[in-house]
Design a protein around this motif. Sequence first.
Motif, PDB file in Angstrom:
ATOM      1  N   VAL A 146       0.844  -1.199   0.000  1.00 39.04           N
ATOM      2  CA  VAL A 146       0.000   0.000   0.000  1.00 39.04           C
ATOM      3  C   VAL A 146       0.881   1.251   0.000  1.00 39.04           C
ATOM      4  N   VAL A 147       1.965   1.234   0.797  1.00 36.48           N
ATOM      5  CA  VAL A 147       2.885   2.367   0.835  1.00 36.48           C
ATOM      6  C   VAL A 147       3.392   2.666  -0.571  1.00 36.48           C
ATOM      7  N   LYS A 148       3.905   1.612  -1.217  1.00 37.83           N
ATOM      8  CA  LYS A 148       4.523   1.780  -2.527  1.00 37.83           C
ATOM      9  C   LYS A 148       3.528   2.338  -3.533  1.00 37.83           C
ATOM     10  N   SER A 149       2.337   1.730  -3.595  1.00 40.97           N
ATOM     11  CA  SER A 149       1.402   2.145  -4.647  1.00 40.97           C
ATOM     12  C   SER A 149       0.879   3.553  -4.375  1.00 40.97           C
ATOM     13  N   THR A 150       0.687   3.918  -3.089  1.00 43.31           N
ATOM     14  CA  THR A 150       0.246   5.278  -2.782  1.00 43.31           C
ATOM     15  C   THR A 150       1.303   6.287  -3.222  1.00 43.31           C
ATOM     16  N   GLU A 151       2.552   5.989  -2.858  1.00 42.18           N
ATOM     17  CA  GLU A 151       3.620   6.913  -3.203  1.00 42.18           C
ATOM     18  C   GLU A 151       3.724   7.082  -4.719  1.00 42.18           C
ATOM     19  N   VAL A 152       3.714   5.946  -5.435  1.00 46.06           N
ATOM     20  CA  VAL A 152       3.846   6.013  -6.886  1.00 46.06           C
ATOM     21  C   VAL A 152       2.664   6.755  -7.500  1.00 46.06           C
ATOM     22  N   ALA A 153       1.452   6.474  -6.987  1.00 49.45           N
ATOM     23  CA  ALA A 153       0.261   7.120  -7.549  1.00 49.45           C
ATOM     24  C   ALA A 153       0.338   8.633  -7.380  1.00 49.45           C
ATOM     25  N   LEU A 154       0.832   9.092  -6.233  1.00 46.37           N
ATOM     26  CA  LEU A 154       0.923  10.543  -6.003  1.00 46.37           C
ATOM     27  C   LEU A 154       2.034  11.169  -6.845  1.00 46.37           C
ATOM     28  N   ARG A 155       3.150  10.457  -6.971  1.00 44.28           N
ATOM     29  CA  ARG A 155       4.283  11.022  -7.695  1.00 44.28           C
ATOM     30  C   ARG A 155       4.044  11.080  -9.195  1.00 44.28           C
ATOM     31  N   GLN A 156       3.181  10.164  -9.672  1.00 45.97           N
ATOM     32  CA  GLN A 156       2.899  10.134 -11.110  1.00 45.97           C
ATOM     33  C   GLN A 156       2.154  11.380 -11.571  1.00 45.97           C
ATOM     34  N   LEU A 157       1.479  12.058 -10.640  1.00 37.54           N
ATOM     35  CA  LEU A 157       0.641  13.191 -11.036  1.00 37.54           C
ATOM     36  C   LEU A 157       1.506  14.298 -11.637  1.00 37.54           C
ATOM     37  N   PRO A 158       1.004  14.966 -12.662  1.00 36.40           N
ATOM     38  CA  PRO A 158       1.787  16.007 -13.310  1.00 36.40           C
ATOM     39  C   PRO A 158       2.068  17.175 -12.363  1.00 36.40           C
ATOM     40  N   THR A 159       3.239  17.780 -12.529  1.00 39.00           N
ATOM     41  CA  THR A 159       3.648  18.900 -11.686  1.00 39.00           C
ATOM     42  C   THR A 159       2.659  20.056 -11.772  1.00 39.00           C
ATOM     43  N   SER A 160       2.010  20.178 -12.944  1.00 34.81           N
ATOM     44  CA  SER A 160       1.118  21.324 -13.138  1.00 34.81           C
ATOM     45  C   SER A 160      -0.009  21.339 -12.112  1.00 34.81           C
ATOM     46  N   LEU A 161      -0.457  20.146 -11.669  1.00 35.34           N
ATOM     47  CA  LEU A 161      -1.518  20.094 -10.660  1.00 35.34           C
ATOM     48  C   LEU A 161      -1.065  20.782  -9.380  1.00 35.34           C
ATOM     49  N   ARG A 162       0.155  20.421  -8.929  1.00 31.41           N
ATOM     50  CA  ARG A 162       0.666  21.023  -7.701  1.00 31.41           C
ATOM     51  C   ARG A 162       0.894  22.522  -7.885  1.00 31.41           C
ATOM     52  N   ASP A 163       1.474  22.869  -9.025  1.00 30.17           N
ATOM     53  CA  ASP A 163       1.736  24.294  -9.278  1.00 30.17           C
ATOM     54  C   ASP A 163       0.440  25.083  -9.263  1.00 30.17           C
ATOM     55  N   GLY A 164      -0.596  24.535  -9.899  1.00 27.78           N
ATOM     56  CA  GLY A 164      -1.884  25.222  -9.945  1.00 27.78           C
ATOM     57  C   GLY A 164      -2.435  25.431  -8.547  1.00 27.78           C
ATOM     58  N   ALA A 165      -2.383  24.374  -7.729  1.00 31.93           N
ATOM     59  CA  ALA A 165      -2.900  24.472  -6.371  1.00 31.93           C
ATOM     60  C   ALA A 165      -2.115  25.510  -5.581  1.00 31.93           C
ATOM     61  N   ARG A 166      -0.807  25.545  -5.796  1.00 40.91           N
ATOM     62  CA  ARG A 166       0.031  26.496  -5.092  1.00 40.91           C
ATOM     63  C   ARG A 166      -0.279  27.924  -5.536  1.00 40.91           C
ATOM     64  N   ALA A 167      -0.485  28.095  -6.827  1.00 44.78           N
ATOM     65  CA  ALA A 167      -0.794  29.425  -7.343  1.00 44.78           C
ATOM     66  C   ALA A 167      -2.102  29.936  -6.758  1.00 44.78           C
ATOM     67  N   LEU A 168      -3.029  29.016  -6.479  1.00 47.89           N
ATOM     68  CA  LEU A 168      -4.294  29.412  -5.863  1.00 47.89           C
ATOM     69  C   LEU A 168      -4.128  29.656  -4.376  1.00 47.89           C
ATOM     70  N   GLY A 169      -2.967  29.345  -3.833  1.00 48.85           N
ATOM     71  CA  GLY A 169      -2.729  29.547  -2.415  1.00 48.85           C
ATOM     72  C   GLY A 169      -3.411  28.520  -1.539  1.00 48.85           C
ATOM     73  N   LEU A 170      -3.674  27.355  -2.069  1.00 53.96           N
ATOM     74  CA  LEU A 170      -4.350  26.328  -1.257  1.00 53.96           C
ATOM     75  C   LEU A 170      -3.403  25.788  -0.189  1.00 53.96           C
ATOM     76  N   PRO A 171      -3.911  25.600   1.024  1.00 54.75           N
ATOM     77  CA  PRO A 171      -3.092  24.925   2.031  1.00 54.75           C
ATOM     78  C   PRO A 171      -2.823  23.488   1.616  1.00 54.75           C
ATOM     79  N   THR A 172      -1.739  22.904   2.149  1.00 61.05           N
ATOM     80  CA  THR A 172      -1.349  21.552   1.743  1.00 61.05           C
ATOM     81  C   THR A 172      -2.471  20.545   1.937  1.00 61.05           C
ATOM     82  N   VAL A 173      -3.174  20.670   3.058  1.00 58.53           N
ATOM     83  CA  VAL A 173      -4.219  19.691   3.350  1.00 58.53           C
ATOM     84  C   VAL A 173      -5.306  19.734   2.279  1.00 58.53           C
TER      85      VAL A 173
END
Lengths: 282, 373
Positions: A146-173
């Motif tokens: 479960v650890v491995k697949s969760t980590e891989v699933a999250l890391r596979q996501l494109p950087t643009s998703l994180r950048d977009g969320a950050r640009a909106l100022g969303l908290p990490t949670v």
Amino acid sequence: MRSIRRSAADLGFWALCSLGLMMIVGPAVWIVVGLLRSALPLISFRLLAQDTAHLGLQNAIVGTLVLGLGVLVIAGPVGVGAGIYLSEFAGRRLASVARFFPEILAGVPSIVVGYAAYVLLVVRFHWGYSLLAAILAPSALVTPYVVKSTEVALRQLPTSLRDGARALGLPTVTTLRRVLLPPALPGIVNGMVVALAISTGETAPLLYTAGFSDANPTPSLLHHPVGYLTYVVYTDIQLPSARMHQLANAAADVTLLVLLALILVGRLLGYHSARRAARMSL
Amino acid sequence: MARPEEHTTRSRDRVGTPWAGEGAGPRAPRPAAYPGRVRARLTGRSAVEHGLRALCLAAALAPLLMLLVVTATLLVSALPAIRFSGLDFFTGRVFSFGNLYGGTPTVHHGVAAPHNASYGAAPLIVGTLLTSVIALVVAVPIAVGGALVLVERIPRRLQGGLSIFLELLAGIPSVVFGLWALLVLGPLLAQHVYPTLARLGVLVPFLRGPVGNGQGLLTASLMLAVMIVPIVAATTRDLLRTVPVLHKEAALALGMTRFEAVRVVTLPFVRNGIAAAAILGWARALGETMAVLMVSGNALNIFPYNLYAPTTTIAATIAAMLDSALTDATGMGVSALAEAGLALLTITLLTNWIGRQIARRTAGVPLPVGRGF
């Protein structure tokens, strides 16, 4: 022009390699088809209606389901939490250290984990053969998946998703809950399916933690042994009676059918998450 | 696919925290100077986030904790047996709980054990090593050859379909493997294959002698080979896909046959990764319990006299003998099995660690977790 000798070597090499592939596919088909052919006729409603003392499998099937559910309840949150930590919170160096331990844990022989659980939980803690001990031992074994697949699933996501969320100022949670986890969900669930598949097929960690019982599992977590399918396969095939052998075969068949279904579900989820990731990274 | 390491915490911190963008403008005060709520808004770290972080950290530490608990439990439980047997554990040929129903307990190095008890694990260790090494020798060529055909000669569309069989082999429960080897593979080999092999015994002493009923060293090894093939094959398959196409094409353009291209370009590129996968497969064969227990023939205190002889392994012995160890009033039986478990744990931890180190240093593909799913 290639010499005949070189062409022959080429042909011979690939023929041998094909033989290798056949020796991978062959046993898989042989085992599955062989078992299904010999044991499918033995599967009847009677197996569900009677317990193992009366040549049914009711208590074993219910026990396996309860154990699987318990393993998901323990290994699921722990594995997902660890996977999130590895992918989102840990620095590069800490992550590489923290990634090491689940990998090593997955390599520990299941009987060793089962024996440690017996010595510690069943004897030292006076739990006896019990549901809780029988859930904790396999949970330790399958958490790494479960650890491995969760980590891989999250890391596979494109950087643009994180950048977009950050640009909106969303908290990490919020980023995690609303942006990252939804698209990663199929991959995470796939890890849980693998964990469930492996824990369903395990016997060694349960031998001395679950014990065995001819009755259906009780709600009490401690002091009550639990029956499960793989135990019936292992034990009844050694008993000197044709009907017991049939019961063992039927139990193996039911286990195999559950596994085939889980592998199929895992395949679909994997396909789904791969397509989703491909669509998003455009 | 992009390597997952691309987006790290560092890049997020740089964007997420306003004061980290050094340079322009007056320096903002350090966040620690602000009261809690303001600090939370500035850093974007609320109490909820701190809570989540702590929970996830705890979860990430859980595998380490489990490893420590397992090791410590075995060690504590094994201590009396370690004191009782000393080095005899590795050299002794008799593993027996002694007279559990009477007789005066023997005291040795200040520890009491039942009369005639002896905890020599040499046959178990030899059986474990023999079965797993034979399995490895059989499995690696099959897995590598199969993966080569799969990746190099079969169209991409069919590769996914054929890979299902790898998943299937990785997912079949060990009792089902055991059942198959006990009822189908063993009898088949004993009737039709082993007698022929035994005739070669004129040349090779280890092939000589009675072939038995199909439960024994070779059957167990062959079954283990089938069980570890998916780990090695799946890793090799993933490795082969990372070999640069240009190198292969260059080899073919020089007029090499595909076999020569594989030998000169592909295999050197993936060699270390395959070695790592093989070590991982070996670790799995060392620790396999139920399937071996069902077809090893459960030999007690003998070294295999030929390739078909009954044998046993550490893992199978622990599973088989705990029942009778429980009746040992001195508790030494349980302790001796814990020592055997500790030995097995040490071997498998070492092999796993070495395999993963090789993979980390030299191969570009992460090794699969556990069974090779």
